[in-house]
Design an enzyme around this catalytic site. Structure first.
Site, mmCIF file in Angstrom:
data_model
loop_
_atom_site.group_PDB
_atom_site.id
_atom_site.type_symbol
_atom_site.label_atom_id
_atom_site.label_comp_id
_atom_site.label_asym_id
_atom_site.label_seq_id
_atom_site.Cartn_x
_atom_site.Cartn_y
_atom_site.Cartn_z
ATOM 1 N N CYS A 129 10.253 2.073 -0.428
ATOM 2 C CA CYS A 129 10.866 3.139 0.360
ATOM 3 C C CYS A 129 12.331 3.320 0.007
ATOM 4 N N CYS A 134 10.835 6.895 -0.260
ATOM 5 C CA CYS A 134 11.333 7.825 0.762
ATOM 6 C C CYS A 134 12.802 8.195 0.593
ATOM 7 N N LYS A 137 13.807 10.043 -2.722
ATOM 8 C CA LYS A 137 13.028 11.292 -2.704
ATOM 9 C C LYS A 137 13.634 12.293 -1.735
ATOM 10 N N TYR A 270 0.997 13.659 -2.349
ATOM 11 C CA TYR A 270 2.367 13.514 -1.852
ATOM 12 C C TYR A 270 3.404 13.411 -2.984
ATOM 13 N N GLU A 274 5.895 16.456 -4.076
ATOM 14 C CA GLU A 274 7.294 16.299 -3.646
ATOM 15 C C GLU A 274 8.230 16.279 -4.857
ATOM 16 N N HIS A 542 15.478 28.444 22.257
ATOM 17 C CA HIS A 542 15.605 29.655 21.465
ATOM 18 C C HIS A 542 16.972 29.729 20.808
ATOM 19 N N GLU A 547 9.672 26.742 18.669
ATOM 20 C CA GLU A 547 9.256 27.467 19.880
ATOM 21 C C GLU A 547 7.961 28.254 19.630
HETATM 22 C C1 LIG Z 1 7.723 8.378 -4.290
HETATM 23 C C2 LIG Z 1 7.354 7.871 -2.921
HETATM 24 C C3 LIG Z 1 7.825 8.512 -1.801
HETATM 25 C C4 LIG Z 1 7.514 8.047 -0.535
HETATM 26 N N1 LIG Z 1 7.989 8.726 0.535
HETATM 27 C C5 LIG Z 1 7.712 8.297 1.763
HETATM 28 C C6 LIG Z 1 8.237 8.973 2.886
HETATM 29 O O1 LIG Z 1 8.933 9.977 2.777
HETATM 30 N N2 LIG Z 1 7.948 8.496 4.115
HETATM 31 C C7 LIG Z 1 7.173 7.381 4.288
HETATM 32 O O2 LIG Z 1 6.956 6.975 5.434
HETATM 33 N N3 LIG Z 1 6.642 6.726 3.236
HETATM 34 C C8 LIG Z 1 6.891 7.156 1.981
HETATM 35 N N4 LIG Z 1 6.397 6.481 0.912
HETATM 36 C C9 LIG Z 1 5.535 5.308 1.148
HETATM 37 C C10 LIG Z 1 6.388 4.047 1.503
HETATM 38 O O3 LIG Z 1 7.361 3.844 0.522
HETATM 39 C C11 LIG Z 1 5.487 2.839 1.609
HETATM 40 O O4 LIG Z 1 4.448 3.121 2.523
HETATM 41 C C12 LIG Z 1 6.227 1.587 2.092
HETATM 42 O O5 LIG Z 1 7.276 1.279 1.242
HETATM 43 C C13 LIG Z 1 5.250 0.416 2.161
HETATM 44 O O6 LIG Z 1 5.906 -0.748 2.552
HETATM 45 P P1 LIG Z 1 5.327 -2.189 2.146
HETATM 46 O O7 LIG Z 1 6.206 -3.176 2.848
HETATM 47 O O8 LIG Z 1 3.885 -2.244 2.342
HETATM 48 O O9 LIG Z 1 5.561 -2.292 0.567
HETATM 49 P P2 LIG Z 1 6.825 -2.059 -0.341
HETATM 50 O O10 LIG Z 1 7.918 -1.347 0.368
HETATM 51 O O11 LIG Z 1 6.334 -1.467 -1.585
HETATM 52 O O12 LIG Z 1 7.367 -3.539 -0.631
HETATM 53 C C14 LIG Z 1 6.662 -4.478 -1.374
HETATM 54 C C15 LIG Z 1 7.667 -5.405 -2.056
HETATM 55 O O13 LIG Z 1 6.999 -6.563 -2.543
HETATM 56 C C16 LIG Z 1 7.435 -6.844 -3.854
HETATM 57 N N5 LIG Z 1 6.408 -7.669 -4.488
HETATM 58 C C17 LIG Z 1 5.192 -7.273 -4.964
HETATM 59 N N6 LIG Z 1 4.514 -8.344 -5.403
HETATM 60 C C18 LIG Z 1 5.304 -9.427 -5.194
HETATM 61 C C19 LIG Z 1 5.136 -10.828 -5.413
HETATM 62 N N7 LIG Z 1 4.009 -11.332 -5.908
HETATM 63 N N8 LIG Z 1 6.165 -11.661 -5.091
HETATM 64 C C20 LIG Z 1 7.311 -11.178 -4.571
HETATM 65 N N9 LIG Z 1 7.505 -9.868 -4.320
HETATM 66 C C21 LIG Z 1 6.514 -9.007 -4.620
HETATM 67 C C22 LIG Z 1 7.632 -5.463 -4.444
HETATM 68 O O14 LIG Z 1 8.437 -5.475 -5.596
HETATM 69 C C23 LIG Z 1 8.310 -4.745 -3.272
HETATM 70 O O15 LIG Z 1 9.702 -4.991 -3.279
HETATM 71 C C24 LIG Z 1 6.694 6.902 -0.379
HETATM 72 C C25 LIG Z 1 6.212 6.242 -1.500
HETATM 73 C C26 LIG Z 1 6.538 6.715 -2.757
HETATM 74 C C27 LIG Z 1 6.020 5.990 -3.964
HETATM 75 N N1 LIG Z 2 6.319 11.912 2.453
HETATM 76 C C1 LIG Z 2 5.641 10.765 2.556
HETATM 77 O O1 LIG Z 2 5.458 10.239 3.633
HETATM 78 C C2 LIG Z 2 5.073 10.150 1.317
HETATM 79 C C3 LIG Z 2 5.469 10.577 0.078
HETATM 80 C C4 LIG Z 2 4.906 9.999 -1.040
HETATM 81 C C5 LIG Z 2 3.946 9.009 -0.902
HETATM 82 N N2 LIG Z 2 3.586 8.589 0.327
HETATM 83 C C6 LIG Z 2 2.516 7.576 0.478
HETATM 84 O O2 LIG Z 2 2.127 7.052 -0.758
HETATM 85 C C7 LIG Z 2 0.700 7.117 -0.912
HETATM 86 C C8 LIG Z 2 0.356 7.360 -2.368
HETATM 87 O O3 LIG Z 2 0.616 8.703 -2.691
HETATM 88 P P1 LIG Z 2 0.259 9.288 -4.113
HETATM 89 O O4 LIG Z 2 0.643 10.708 -4.115
HETATM 90 O O5 LIG Z 2 0.841 8.413 -5.145
HETATM 91 O O6 LIG Z 2 -1.279 9.001 -4.297
HETATM 92 P P2 LIG Z 2 -2.670 9.571 -3.771
HETATM 93 O O7 LIG Z 2 -2.539 10.124 -2.405
HETATM 94 O O8 LIG Z 2 -3.628 8.492 -4.009
HETATM 95 O O9 LIG Z 2 -2.991 10.794 -4.770
HETATM 96 C C9 LIG Z 2 -3.237 10.620 -6.101
HETATM 97 C C10 LIG Z 2 -3.273 11.969 -6.798
HETATM 98 O O10 LIG Z 2 -3.455 11.771 -8.193
HETATM 99 C C11 LIG Z 2 -4.633 12.447 -8.637
HETATM 100 N N3 LIG Z 2 -5.275 11.659 -9.681
HETATM 101 C C12 LIG Z 2 -5.807 10.429 -9.568
HETATM 102 N N4 LIG Z 2 -6.286 10.015 -10.750
HETATM 103 C C13 LIG Z 2 -6.056 11.011 -11.636
HETATM 104 C C14 LIG Z 2 -6.311 11.175 -13.010
HETATM 105 N N5 LIG Z 2 -6.913 10.223 -13.703
HETATM 106 N N6 LIG Z 2 -5.933 12.314 -13.620
HETATM 107 C C15 LIG Z 2 -5.315 13.281 -12.903
HETATM 108 N N7 LIG Z 2 -5.047 13.200 -11.593
HETATM 109 C C16 LIG Z 2 -5.407 12.061 -10.958
HETATM 110 C C17 LIG Z 2 -5.488 12.600 -7.401
HETATM 111 O O11 LIG Z 2 -6.354 13.680 -7.584
HETATM 112 P P3 LIG Z 2 -7.799 13.787 -6.854
HETATM 113 O O12 LIG Z 2 -7.531 14.440 -5.529
HETATM 114 O O13 LIG Z 2 -8.594 14.628 -7.778
HETATM 115 O O14 LIG Z 2 -8.343 12.406 -6.717
HETATM 116 C C18 LIG Z 2 -4.405 12.867 -6.336
HETATM 117 O O15 LIG Z 2 -3.978 14.185 -6.366
HETATM 118 C C19 LIG Z 2 0.238 8.237 -0.001
HETATM 119 O O16 LIG Z 2 -1.036 7.980 0.517
HETATM 120 C C20 LIG Z 2 1.296 8.266 1.074
HETATM 121 O O17 LIG Z 2 0.862 7.581 2.216
HETATM 122 C C21 LIG Z 2 4.121 9.154 1.444
#
Ligand SMILES: Cc1cc2nc3c(=O)[nH]c(=O)nc-3n(C[C@H](O)[C@H](O)[C@H](O)COP(=O)(O)OP(=O)(O)OC[C@H]3O[C@@H](n4cnc5c(N)ncnc54)[C@H](O)[C@@H]3O)c2cc1C
Ligand SMILES: NC(=O)c1ccc[n+]([C@@H]2O[C@H](COP(=O)([O-])OP(=O)(O)OC[C@H]3O[C@@H](n4cnc5c(N)ncnc54)[C@H](OP(=O)(O)O)[C@@H]3O)[C@@H](O)[C@H]2O)c1
Length: 571
Positions: A129, A134, A137, A270, A274, A542, A547
């Protein structure tokens, strides 16, 4: 009786022996004689009687038990395990859980380690995040919105002669500096809360034992009474020639030292939409390659409107194609790549040249290399996700899991944080509240933001049947957009109500500016059981976009009343 189990969670170090005897009454009589306590369990610490469940919890909260243990110099945990809790993964969930556990006097170790991307990108403490999700982004989305605001501002009287230009390098440096300050803040707060942090990769090597390997390859071994897996996910690659060599993922994008230029975004969920949205908003030539549909799992009417809006604002879509090969045709930052793609029906091959290819095709749980087989933690072999009970407990009782690694749960930062905090409170403070994964609001930060809470129209139809749901909807035009005269009636509001349940709102959807802010407020009302009648009886503010949901609000040229949509069968 739930009380022994609850206390056992609070004092995870002790084990309880529960005797079930036929002459239980006799036993209770003797206990009463000895202790004057009427209910079990009766707790003793260092031979001192503390009392029943309530008295014990009170003494624990007041720190009396901890004191007793310290003065006698006999700490059972210290004797048998290095830590009460080891958390693997210092992201949203792991950090929240570790700090909460430390609050209750527990000895906690957090291991966090970032395996570099195939392009060599790495980052600091805090997880996805903060570093590659997040936070960067949303900041880059804001950079794009400011570009739009600059255009609007001319209509509001702002005059500037020179052509406006955006500097990718300046934006990225500013975003990365802010992230650096957050990384530092996390380290400080762990220290303040007395949580031990090690920048090392954690891997189970045996029951209650973990190996921590730092970036120099140095190994250390630790034991703990309990473990929490919070290792999150990492971007998936396509598995086609050239993907890891030449493509980037969201893990690379936010710290890319050069402007990506003409970009192909592969994926349609997502992350893909985004990133495509803000790159286009910054003025780049952006194409999205979609395998099937936009935003699978979301309300498809809303998803398609997002796509239409992006298309109207210059984003190109190649639908029903997947890349089969990526070749480098020119070195540089950015260089030039050739992408060969095939239609999903296999009939057509196309080629295109881009400066950057951003893969956003989903994410894989980081569970396959952390020794789960050594301790017997079950994963879903196909997805790598960990199934847990409603208390986030894996099949191995002393190992828990939260956040993105969980099977069938939402992958969102606030969800991981809530699950982590509540778990620590249940384990160490006698709490019983479980994480509620229902009606979690979310927002997709596309140029036209999309906020949602509850059911999509498709899932509501499937679950309740067409005759039992009523859909109210309206287009609207934010007042702020009327003067610049843009995107007339592109914003859209929709609620889905369950007729059988007093027209309770079971789905909330908004497409418009600040959709996250709007959805957050309504989601609290939905959690409280909001009905259509209550919405109708709420007086609006408003002039604001939200609204539109309140028919008590004044209808006007740009904010119409929500109208009920004819049911499908009547259409
Ligand atoms: C591009 C993008 C945009 C997103 N935008 C949003 C958003 O706007 N709003 C929202 O709510 N969510 C968003 N998400 C999703 C959000 O980031 C995740 O749901 C959240 O970070 C999950 O938290 P977590 O603690 O499960 O894992 P993470 O935050 O991924 O933390 C896991 C940590 O564990 C570490 N790790 C992994 N394996 C090991 C190991 N073996 N030993 C030690 N450390 C390890 C990793 O390096 C990482 O630092 C977004 C995700 C992406 C990819
Ligand atoms: N604003 C937010 O809160 C935010 C922002 C970003 C991420 N996230 C979190 O992160 C999670 C992961 O998001 P994500 O967007 O990475 O993954 P995702 O929801 O799993 O979507 C993957 C996308 O990639 C496509 N895809 C998969 N395999 C492919 C292939 N071989 N060739 C071409 N297209 C392929 C899928 O298409 P198909 O539909 O055809 O399978 C789908 O559109 C989300 O579930 C969300 O909870 C949250």
């Amino acid at each position: 009786c739930p009380y022994p189990a609850r206390l056992r969670n609070v004092f995870s170090l002790y084990s309880f022996l529960l005797y079930f005897t036929e002459d239980g009454q006799k036993l209770q009589d003797v206990l009463y004689e000895l202790t004057m306590e009427t209910s079990v369990p009766i707790v003793f610490v260092q031979q001192k009687q503390i009392g029943d469940y309530d008295k014990t919890l009170k003494a624990h909260k007041e720190g009396k038990i901890q004191k007793l243990l310290e003065t006698k110099g006999h700490d059972h945990v210290q004797d048998s395990y290095d830590y009460d809790l080891i958390v693997i993964g210092g992201g949203s969930g792991g950090l929240a859980a570790s700090k909460e556990a430390a609050k209750y006097g527990k000895k906690v170790l957090v291991l966090d380690y970032v395996t570099p991307t195939p392009q060599g990108t790495r980052w600091g403490l805090g997880g996805t995040c903060v570093n590659v999700g997040c936070i960067p982004k949303k900041l880059m989305h804001q950079a794009a919105l400011l570009g739009q605001a600059l255009q609007d501002s001319r209509k509001f009287g702002w005059q500037f002669e020179e052509k406006v230009k955006h500097s990718w390098e300046t934006m990225t440096e500013a975003v990365q500096n802010y992230i650096g300050s957050l990384n530092w803040g996390y380290r400080v707060s762990l220290r303040e809360k007395k949580v031990t942090y090690e920048n090392a990769f954690g891997e189970f090597v045996g029951p209650h034992t973990i190996k921590a390997t730092n970036n120099k390859g140095k190994e250390k071994f630790y034991t703990a009474e309990k473990f929490l897996i919070a290792t999150g996910e990492r971007p998936r690659y396509l598995g086609v020639p050239g993907d890891k060599e030449y493509c980037i993922s969201s893990d690379d994008l936010f710290s890319l030292p050069y402007c990506p230029g003409k970009t192909l975004v592969v994926g349609a969920s997502y992350v893909a939409l985004e990133c495509a949205g803000f790159l286009a908003g910054l003025g780049l030539d952006v194409t999205v390659m979609v395998r099937s549909i936009l935003l699978r799992g979301f309300d498809q009417e809303m998803a398609n409107k997002i796509g239409e809006h992006m298309e109207e604002h210059g984003v190109k879509f190649i639908k029903e194609f997947v890349p089969t090969k990526v070749e480098r045709i020119e070195e540089g930052t950015p260089g030039k790549l050739k992408v060969i793609a095939q239609s999903t029906d296999g009939r057509e091959i196309i080629e295109g040249e881009y400066n950057t290819v951003l893969l956003a095709v989903g994410r894989d749980a980081c569970t396959r290399t952390i020794g789960l087989d050594k301790v017997g933690v079950k994963i879903n072999e196909r997805s790598g996700k960990i199934p847990v009970s409603d208390e986030e407990q894996t099949n191995v009782p002393y190992i828990y899991a939260i956040g993105d690694v969980l099977e069938g749960k939402l992958e969102l930062t606030p969800v991981a944080i809530q699950a982590g905090r509540l778990l620590a409170r249940r384990l160490y403070a006698g709490a019983t509240l479980k994480c509620d994964y229902v009606n979690v609001p979310t927002t997709v930060f596309t140029p036209l933001e999309y906020g949602a809470c509850g059911f999509s129209e498709e899932t509501a139809l499937e679950k309740f049947g067409e005759e039992n749901i009523e859909v109210y909807h309206s287009y609207f035009w934010p007042l702020e957009w009327t003067v610049p005269s843009r995107d007339n009636n592109k914003c859209y509001a929709k609620i889905i109500c369950n007729i059988q349940d007093n027209e309770r709102v079971i789905g909330f959807h908004v497409l418009g500016p600040n959709a996250g802010e709007v959805t957050q407020g309504f989601s609290a009302a939905i959690k409280c059981g909001l009905t259509k009648a209550q919405l109708d009886n709420t007086i609006g503010i408003h002039p604001v976009c939200a609204e539109v949901y309140l028919t008590a609000a004044r209808a006007s040229q740009y904010t119409q009343k929500l109208g009920s949509r004819p049911r499908r069968k009547n259409r």
